[in-house]
Design a protein around this motif. Structure first.
Motif, PDB file in Angstrom:
ATOM      1  N   ALA A   4       0.599  27.835 -44.904  1.00  0.00           N
ATOM      2  CA  ALA A   4      -0.004  28.425 -44.763  1.00  0.00           C
ATOM      3  C   ALA A   4       0.312  29.716 -45.246  1.00  0.00           C
ATOM      4  CB  ALA A   4      -0.322  28.669 -43.077  1.00  0.00           C
ATOM      5  N   LYS A   5       0.273  31.094 -45.743  1.00  0.00           N
ATOM      6  CA  LYS A   5       1.305  31.611 -46.003  1.00  0.00           C
ATOM      7  C   LYS A   5       1.870  32.774 -45.188  1.00  0.00           C
ATOM      8  CE  LYS A   5      -1.188  32.332 -50.283  1.00  0.00           C
ATOM      9  NZ  LYS A   5      -2.550  33.620 -50.668  1.00  0.00           N
ATOM     10  N   PRO A   6       3.095  33.129 -44.926  1.00  0.00           N
ATOM     11  CA  PRO A   6       4.254  33.828 -43.988  1.00  0.00           C
ATOM     12  C   PRO A   6       3.555  34.828 -43.924  1.00  0.00           C
ATOM     13  CG  PRO A   6       5.568  33.598 -46.097  1.00  0.00           C
ATOM     14  CD  PRO A   6       4.743  32.754 -46.124  1.00  0.00           C
ATOM     15  N   GLN A   7       3.075  35.491 -45.040  1.00  0.00           N
ATOM     16  CA  GLN A   7       2.120  37.096 -44.423  1.00  0.00           C
ATOM     17  C   GLN A   7       0.868  36.729 -43.836  1.00  0.00           C
ATOM     18  OE1 GLN A   7       2.677  36.370 -47.271  1.00  0.00           O
ATOM     19  NE2 GLN A   7       1.454  36.114 -49.446  1.00  0.00           N
ATOM     20  N   ASP A   8      -0.013  35.444 -43.319  1.00  0.00           N
ATOM     21  CA  ASP A   8      -1.074  35.125 -42.603  1.00  0.00           C
ATOM     22  C   ASP A   8      -0.736  34.949 -41.572  1.00  0.00           C
ATOM     23  OD1 ASP A   8      -2.899  36.225 -44.892  1.00  0.00           O
ATOM     24  OD2 ASP A   8      -2.871  33.533 -45.862  1.00  0.00           O
ATOM     25  N   ALA A   9       0.446  34.357 -41.280  1.00  0.00           N
ATOM     26  CA  ALA A   9       1.235  33.861 -39.699  1.00  0.00           C
ATOM     27  C   ALA A   9       1.277  35.111 -38.218  1.00  0.00           C
ATOM     28  CB  ALA A   9       2.809  33.570 -40.242  1.00  0.00           C
ATOM     29  N   THR A  10       0.790  34.922 -37.421  1.00  0.00           N
ATOM     30  CA  THR A  10       0.930  35.954 -36.294  1.00  0.00           C
ATOM     31  C   THR A  10       1.644  35.090 -35.214  1.00  0.00           C
ATOM     32  OG1 THR A  10      -1.488  36.746 -36.653  1.00  0.00           O
ATOM     33  CG2 THR A  10       0.121  36.692 -34.538  1.00  0.00           C
ATOM     34  N   LEU A  11       3.148  36.250 -35.025  1.00  0.00           N
ATOM     35  CA  LEU A  11       3.525  35.663 -33.905  1.00  0.00           C
ATOM     36  C   LEU A  11       3.975  35.811 -32.484  1.00  0.00           C
ATOM     37  CD1 LEU A  11       7.198  36.462 -36.716  1.00  0.00           C
ATOM     38  CD2 LEU A  11       5.492  34.512 -36.524  1.00  0.00           C
ATOM     39  N   GLN A  12       4.379  35.506 -31.670  1.00  0.00           N
ATOM     40  CA  GLN A  12       3.578  35.716 -30.345  1.00  0.00           C
ATOM     41  C   GLN A  12       4.648  35.419 -29.416  1.00  0.00           C
ATOM     42  OE1 GLN A  12       1.516  32.177 -29.275  1.00  0.00           O
ATOM     43  NE2 GLN A  12       2.195  34.182 -27.581  1.00  0.00           N
ATOM     44  N   PRO A  19      21.989  28.678 -40.854  1.00  0.00           N
ATOM     45  CA  PRO A  19      21.758  29.517 -42.865  1.00  0.00           C
ATOM     46  C   PRO A  19      20.234  29.585 -42.892  1.00  0.00           C
ATOM     47  CG  PRO A  19      22.753  28.383 -42.761  1.00  0.00           C
ATOM     48  CD  PRO A  19      22.309  27.771 -41.765  1.00  0.00           C
ATOM     49  N   ALA A  20      19.599  29.687 -43.788  1.00  0.00           N
ATOM     50  CA  ALA A  20      18.446  30.706 -44.309  1.00  0.00           C
ATOM     51  C   ALA A  20      17.938  29.660 -45.194  1.00  0.00           C
ATOM     52  CB  ALA A  20      18.810  31.741 -45.347  1.00  0.00           C
ATOM     53  N   GLU A  21      18.643  28.892 -45.111  1.00  0.00           N
ATOM     54  CA  GLU A  21      18.271  27.315 -46.155  1.00  0.00           C
ATOM     55  C   GLU A  21      17.339  26.106 -44.920  1.00  0.00           C
ATOM     56  OE1 GLU A  21      21.334  28.053 -47.284  1.00  0.00           O
ATOM     57  OE2 GLU A  21      20.526  28.869 -48.664  1.00  0.00           O
ATOM     58  N   GLN A  22      18.157  26.164 -44.213  1.00  0.00           N
ATOM     59  CA  GLN A  22      18.124  25.501 -43.065  1.00  0.00           C
ATOM     60  C   GLN A  22      16.192  25.690 -42.136  1.00  0.00           C
ATOM     61  OE1 GLN A  22      18.626  22.180 -41.939  1.00  0.00           O
ATOM     62  NE2 GLN A  22      16.255  22.595 -40.882  1.00  0.00           N
ATOM     63  N   LEU A  23      16.843  27.716 -42.040  1.00  0.00           N
ATOM     64  CA  LEU A  23      15.530  28.389 -41.460  1.00  0.00           C
ATOM     65  C   LEU A  23      13.811  28.019 -42.015  1.00  0.00           C
ATOM     66  CD1 LEU A  23      17.229  31.912 -40.178  1.00  0.00           C
ATOM     67  CD2 LEU A  23      16.447  29.958 -38.458  1.00  0.00           C
ATOM     68  N   ARG A  24      14.295  28.040 -43.636  1.00  0.00           N
ATOM     69  CA  ARG A  24      13.065  28.288 -44.204  1.00  0.00           C
ATOM     70  C   ARG A  24      12.336  26.675 -44.170  1.00  0.00           C
ATOM     71  NH1 ARG A  24      11.460  31.674 -48.900  1.00  0.00           N
ATOM     72  NH2 ARG A  24      10.554  30.379 -50.107  1.00  0.00           N
ATOM     73  N   ALA A  25      13.160  26.159 -44.298  1.00  0.00           N
ATOM     74  CA  ALA A  25      12.830  24.244 -44.626  1.00  0.00           C
ATOM     75  C   ALA A  25      12.032  24.157 -42.894  1.00  0.00           C
ATOM     76  CB  ALA A  25      13.735  23.651 -43.918  1.00  0.00           C
ATOM     77  N   ASP A  26      12.404  25.275 -41.777  1.00  0.00           N
ATOM     78  CA  ASP A  26      12.110  25.327 -40.773  1.00  0.00           C
ATOM     79  C   ASP A  26      10.615  25.976 -40.121  1.00  0.00           C
ATOM     80  OD1 ASP A  26      14.153  23.163 -39.453  1.00  0.00           O
ATOM     81  OD2 ASP A  26      14.883  25.368 -38.411  1.00  0.00           O
ATOM     82  N   PHE A  27      10.563  26.871 -41.115  1.00  0.00           N
ATOM     83  CA  PHE A  27       9.234  27.517 -40.353  1.00  0.00           C
ATOM     84  C   PHE A  27       8.306  26.704 -41.842  1.00  0.00           C
ATOM     85  CE2 PHE A  27      11.830  30.110 -38.046  1.00  0.00           C
ATOM     86  CZ  PHE A  27      11.718  30.331 -36.972  1.00  0.00           C
ATOM     87  N   THR A  28       9.323  26.797 -42.961  1.00  0.00           N
ATOM     88  CA  THR A  28       7.589  26.017 -43.888  1.00  0.00           C
ATOM     89  C   THR A  28       6.894  25.381 -43.039  1.00  0.00           C
ATOM     90  OG1 THR A  28       8.469  26.762 -45.946  1.00  0.00           O
ATOM     91  CG2 THR A  28       7.305  25.047 -46.443  1.00  0.00           C
ATOM     92  N   ALA A  29       8.146  23.938 -41.973  1.00  0.00           N
ATOM     93  CA  ALA A  29       7.096  22.923 -42.022  1.00  0.00           C
ATOM     94  C   ALA A  29       6.407  23.803 -40.739  1.00  0.00           C
ATOM     95  CB  ALA A  29       7.987  22.224 -41.350  1.00  0.00           C
ATOM     96  N   VAL A  30       6.646  24.424 -40.107  1.00  0.00           N
ATOM     97  CA  VAL A  30       5.414  25.624 -38.981  1.00  0.00           C
ATOM     98  C   VAL A  30       4.205  25.593 -39.594  1.00  0.00           C
ATOM     99  CG1 VAL A  30       5.489  26.703 -37.416  1.00  0.00           C
ATOM    100  CG2 VAL A  30       7.809  25.582 -37.125  1.00  0.00           C
ATOM    101  N   LEU A  31       4.980  26.173 -40.622  1.00  0.00           N
ATOM    102  CA  LEU A  31       3.130  27.357 -41.274  1.00  0.00           C
ATOM    103  C   LEU A  31       2.171  25.651 -42.076  1.00  0.00           C
ATOM    104  CD1 LEU A  31       4.922  29.931 -42.964  1.00  0.00           C
ATOM    105  CD2 LEU A  31       4.423  30.150 -41.104  1.00  0.00           C
ATOM    106  N   ALA A  32       3.301  24.931 -42.627  1.00  0.00           N
ATOM    107  CA  ALA A  32       1.563  24.424 -42.839  1.00  0.00           C
ATOM    108  C   ALA A  32       1.068  24.028 -43.566  1.00  0.00           C
ATOM    109  CB  ALA A  32       1.826  23.342 -41.988  1.00  0.00           C
TER     110      ALA A  32
END
Length: 295
Positions: free
Chosen positions: A241-249, A226-239
């Motif tokens: 940082a803003k999502p638009q400042d992240a680089t995915l590889q 679910p979107a809420e779970q993904l948001r929590a997961d990635f918010t933790a990964v970003l620690a």
């Protein structure tokens, strides 16, 4: 008659079936199944069974461009060639494109990202892939549809301003060590740590990169969390940082698109793709390499 629904991240099997029933001329379905160990396997699987009316696009030949030895294992295709191929499949500027595969959406997400790269917003991934379609008891087919260009009626999709962001290896290197410019690596944890590397000549990861295995975006049945779970997961990964400042590889710029899709589902928009990813990064011995667990 009401306007049809538009899907920009995920579409469920019942939603796709309803769209094919109500507006078949408005949707193009593309099977992206693939196997890195056997490049012919995806097309073979498509011929054996696919969503009725679906076309096939091959990761190496159509969803990637020529390799030079220093631009990664799956460099981006030529944008105009991609648009021409989509035209040949009957895609119009107002077509709903649906991508799916049999591998947890890892290749379908690549096509999703590529469509957004050439400015096409109405593209979605079939949540759960062919397995979800079959689990919902919708029919599959072995008939390969004729491409519209054979009937002289290609689609009219055009290249428009990109809906995604990209960065180069030089930009990644410039911001190494900047916590506010995080790099997120989608590979399996063992490959991230530099263990069991079988696809690239060097094991390890970009220094400072944080590991978010793309399969952690999925539930047990292969559908996205679910979107809420993904948001929590990635918010933790970003620690912070803003999502638009992240680089995915990832290894070659494919499964990083899975994380891009998951972030889009979560409402964390704007992360950039480093398309060359680890396979490009490690081709230059002057670039630094790290091993071991997440920092």
């Amino acid at each position: 008659m009401s306007e049809r629904a538009h899907y920009a991240t995920l579409i469920t099997a019942p939603q796709l079936a309803a769209l094919q029933q109500s507006a078949p001329e408005a949707v193009v379905v593309i099977d992206c199944s693939f196997d890195l160990a056997n490049p012919a396997a995806g097309r073979d699987a498509y011929h054996a069974s696919h969503v009725p009316g679906a076309f096939y696009m091959h990761l190496d030949n159509e969803l990637s461009g020529p390799k030079t030895g220093t631009n990664g294992r799956h460099p981006l295709p030529d944008a105009e060639a991609l648009v021409a191929r989509l035209q040949a499949l009957g895609v119009n500027d107002d077509t709903q494109v649906v991508a799916y595969d049999r591998q947890g959406s890892m290749y379908a997400a690549r096509l999703w990202w590529l469509l957004r790269w050439v400015g096409h917003a109405d593209v979605a991934v079939l949540d759960g892939g062919l397995q979800a379609w079959e689990a919902a008891h919708f029919p599959v087919d072995q008939i390969v549809p004729e491409e519209p260009q054979l009937n002289a009626t290609p689609g009219n999709i055009t290249r428009k301003p990109s809906l995604v962001q990209m960065v180069t290896a030089d930009i990644v290197q410039k911001y190494l060590g900047h916590a506010d410019k995080p790099v997120v690596d989608a590979r399996a944890p063992d490959r991230y740590r530099g263990e069991n590397e079988t696809l690239d000549p060097v094991g390890g990861h970009i220094p400072g990169a944080r590991n978010r295995f793309f399969r952690d975006n999925l539930q047990a049945d292969g559908t996205f969390k679910p979107a809420e779970q993904l948001r929590a997961d990635f918010t933790a990964v970003l620690a912070g940082a803003k999502p638009q400042d992240a680089t995915l590889q990832c290894g070659s710029g494919v499964t990083a698109c899975h994380n891009a899709l998951a972030m889009e589902i979560a409402g964390l928009t704007g992360a950039a793709l480093y398309a060359g990813s680890w396979s490009e990064w490690c081709s230059d011995p002057s670039r630094p390499v790290a091993t071991g667990p997440n920092p």
